[in-house]
Design a protein around this motif. Structure first.
Motif, PDB file in Angstrom:
ATOM      1  N   SER A 106       0.732  -1.382  -0.130  1.00  0.00           N
ATOM      2  CA  SER A 106      -0.191  -0.159  -0.172  1.00  0.00           C
ATOM      3  C   SER A 106       0.950   1.276  -0.046  1.00  0.00           C
ATOM      4  O   SER A 106       0.477   2.325  -0.522  1.00  0.00           O
ATOM      5  CB  SER A 106      -0.815  -0.031   1.168  1.00  0.00           C
ATOM      6  N   SER A 169     -17.144   0.510   2.068  1.00  0.00           N
ATOM      7  CA  SER A 169     -17.650   0.660   0.726  1.00  0.00           C
ATOM      8  C   SER A 169     -18.704   1.727   0.465  1.00  0.00           C
ATOM      9  O   SER A 169     -19.594   1.971   1.322  1.00  0.00           O
ATOM     10  CB  SER A 169     -18.138  -0.620   0.272  1.00  0.00           C
ATOM     11  N   LEU A 227      -8.885  -4.460   3.970  1.00  0.00           N
ATOM     12  CA  LEU A 227      -9.254  -3.686   3.403  1.00  0.00           C
ATOM     13  C   LEU A 227     -10.104  -4.307   2.092  1.00  0.00           C
ATOM     14  O   LEU A 227     -11.243  -3.489   1.762  1.00  0.00           O
ATOM     15  CB  LEU A 227      -8.072  -2.874   2.518  1.00  0.00           C
ATOM     16  N   ARG A 228      -9.579  -5.430   1.709  1.00  0.00           N
ATOM     17  CA  ARG A 228     -10.632  -6.090   0.633  1.00  0.00           C
ATOM     18  C   ARG A 228     -11.881  -6.345   1.173  1.00  0.00           C
ATOM     19  O   ARG A 228     -13.018  -6.328   0.482  1.00  0.00           O
ATOM     20  CB  ARG A 228      -9.804  -7.300   0.157  1.00  0.00           C
ATOM     21  N   ALA A 231     -13.900  -3.275   0.999  1.00  0.00           N
ATOM     22  CA  ALA A 231     -14.192  -2.797  -0.360  1.00  0.00           C
ATOM     23  C   ALA A 231     -15.427  -3.881  -0.873  1.00  0.00           C
ATOM     24  O   ALA A 231     -16.049  -3.222  -1.609  1.00  0.00           O
ATOM     25  CB  ALA A 231     -12.934  -3.153  -1.226  1.00  0.00           C
ATOM     26  N   ALA A 244      -4.952   2.446   3.692  1.00  0.00           N
ATOM     27  CA  ALA A 244      -6.158   2.721   2.880  1.00  0.00           C
ATOM     28  C   ALA A 244      -6.225   3.652   1.578  1.00  0.00           C
ATOM     29  O   ALA A 244      -7.013   3.887   1.024  1.00  0.00           O
ATOM     30  CB  ALA A 244      -7.235   3.178   3.921  1.00  0.00           C
ATOM     31  N   GLU A 246      -4.712   4.152  -1.172  1.00  0.00           N
ATOM     32  CA  GLU A 246      -4.953   3.870  -2.609  1.00  0.00           C
ATOM     33  C   GLU A 246      -6.398   3.510  -2.873  1.00  0.00           C
ATOM     34  O   GLU A 246      -7.116   3.754  -3.825  1.00  0.00           O
ATOM     35  CB  GLU A 246      -4.061   2.442  -2.894  1.00  0.00           C
ATOM     36  N   TYR A 247      -7.017   2.713  -1.792  1.00  0.00           N
ATOM     37  CA  TYR A 247      -8.445   2.434  -1.833  1.00  0.00           C
ATOM     38  C   TYR A 247      -9.169   3.660  -1.875  1.00  0.00           C
ATOM     39  O   TYR A 247     -10.149   3.797  -2.688  1.00  0.00           O
ATOM     40  CB  TYR A 247      -8.791   1.353  -0.890  1.00  0.00           C
ATOM     41  N   GLU A 250      -8.969   5.590  -5.417  1.00  0.00           N
ATOM     42  CA  GLU A 250      -9.689   4.910  -6.386  1.00  0.00           C
ATOM     43  C   GLU A 250     -10.993   4.997  -6.166  1.00  0.00           C
ATOM     44  O   GLU A 250     -11.808   4.533  -7.027  1.00  0.00           O
ATOM     45  CB  GLU A 250      -9.133   3.575  -6.474  1.00  0.00           C
ATOM     46  N   ARG A 252     -12.714   2.982  -4.056  1.00  0.00           N
ATOM     47  CA  ARG A 252     -13.323   1.656  -3.645  1.00  0.00           C
ATOM     48  C   ARG A 252     -13.829   1.815  -2.141  1.00  0.00           C
ATOM     49  O   ARG A 252     -14.698   0.963  -1.901  1.00  0.00           O
ATOM     50  CB  ARG A 252     -12.335   0.610  -3.704  1.00  0.00           C
ATOM     51  N   LEU A 253     -13.167   2.782  -1.508  1.00  0.00           N
ATOM     52  CA  LEU A 253     -13.445   2.720   0.050  1.00  0.00           C
ATOM     53  C   LEU A 253     -13.700   4.504   0.205  1.00  0.00           C
ATOM     54  O   LEU A 253     -13.025   5.181  -0.523  1.00  0.00           O
ATOM     55  CB  LEU A 253     -12.419   2.325   0.918  1.00  0.00           C
TER      56      LEU A 253
END
Length: 304
Positions: A106, A169, A227-228, A231, A244, A246-247, A250, A252-253
């Protein structure tokens, strides 16, 4: 010709034949034209043949010289190539960095391209594992460790202290009840790390007492799995901002509630005593310090 080749004479002949001039060959070899001429005479005496036809404005290969010159050119070109490969290999420096997989994926790995652009001569190997590396035994040059900073016998420097932030999410929050205060997080499934302590501490720090948060929701060994799961809409995760980002970038979160709390552990740059004398270790350490202290990271953290 015997067992010992007159390499200096062969090189003088090759360069003179390439350029058709003793003077030009001397400039390449860093000697005088007289020295080149003498080496060629040595070779001609050794072979008992004339290799050049002397002309007014230079030299031209004789019939005998023209027969052997192409092979000698190829031979010296191969020698030069082999030496250049060896020099390049000696200049290439390998640096082995050890850290946990979640931090590598990450934070560290997405930034390594910038380091390689600054230091193309340094080849970085990242060992990402939850197992604590032994810097003395495992051939690790530098480690980025997550803990309390107590690593006896090693050089330790604090890099950064992450903060915990609740993330989820976007679709989960859209479909579920509104989260306006910390206690509202209890309306959702809470996703935990392996020791299951962070949610209870975070809730208590924000005035939510007498909750059995440690017993609710699934637990995950690695933050990447946490994290997955978040998401995928399985619940709300309380994770480090560094993991977190990057998520969040993007989409995703999203941050479920802008209530940050310092993580119990910080990240430390750890190396063997004296390792900083190695240019590769020093270059990487300076770079990672700058990355940890970058304004972009600070502004990102303060916006949550």
């Amino acid at each position: 010709m015997g067992s010992v080749l007159p390499l200096l004479a062969l090189r003088a002949f090759t360069e003179a034949g390439r350029r058709g001039s003793l003077k030009a060959a001397a400039e390449v070899l860093g000697v005088t034209p007289g020295a080149v001429s003498q080496q060629i005479r040595v070779l001609e005496q050794r072979l008992n043949v004339s290799l050049f036809v002397r002309e007014r404005y230079g030299v031209q290969l004789s019939e005998a010289g023209a027969r052997i010159h192409p092979n000698l050119v190829r031979a010296f070109d191969q020698i030069e190539h082999a030496v250049s490969v060896l020099e390049a290999a000696s200049k290439q420096q390998t640096l082995t960095v050890s850290t946990v997989a979640s931090f590598a994926a990450s934070w560290l790995v997405p930034r390594l391209g910038a380091f390689s652009a600054l230091h193309p001569e340094i080849e970085v190997r990242v060992e990402a594992s939850s197992k604590l590396a032994d810097l003395q035994r495992d051939g690790v040059d530098v480690a980025i460790r997550h803990g309390l900073g107590v690593y006896p016998g090693l050089q330790v420097e604090r890099l950064m202290a992450p903060v915990l932030v609740p993330v989820a999410s976007p679709s989960l929050l859209t479909q579920g009840p509104a989260i306006r205060k910390p206690a509202d997080c209890l309306k959702y499934t809470l996703l935990h790390d392996s020791d299951r302590a962070d949610w209870a501490l975070w809730l208590q720090a924000h005035g939510v007492e007498a909750v059995d948060a440690a017993l609710r929701g699934p637990g995950f060994e690695e933050d990447l799995l946490l994290l997955r799961a978040a998401a995928a809409g399985q619940g709300i995760a309380l994770v480090q901002d560094t993991h977190a980002q990057e998520y969040l970038d993007e989409g995703r979160l999203v941050v479920a509630l802008n209530k940050r709390w310092p993580a119990r552990f910080a990240y430390y740059l750890v190396s063997k005593p004296g390792a900083m004398r190695r240019p590769a270790v020093q270059a990487f350490s300076e770079w990672v310090r700058a990355q940890a202290a970058s304004p972009a990271r600070a502004s990102a953290a303060s916006s949550r």
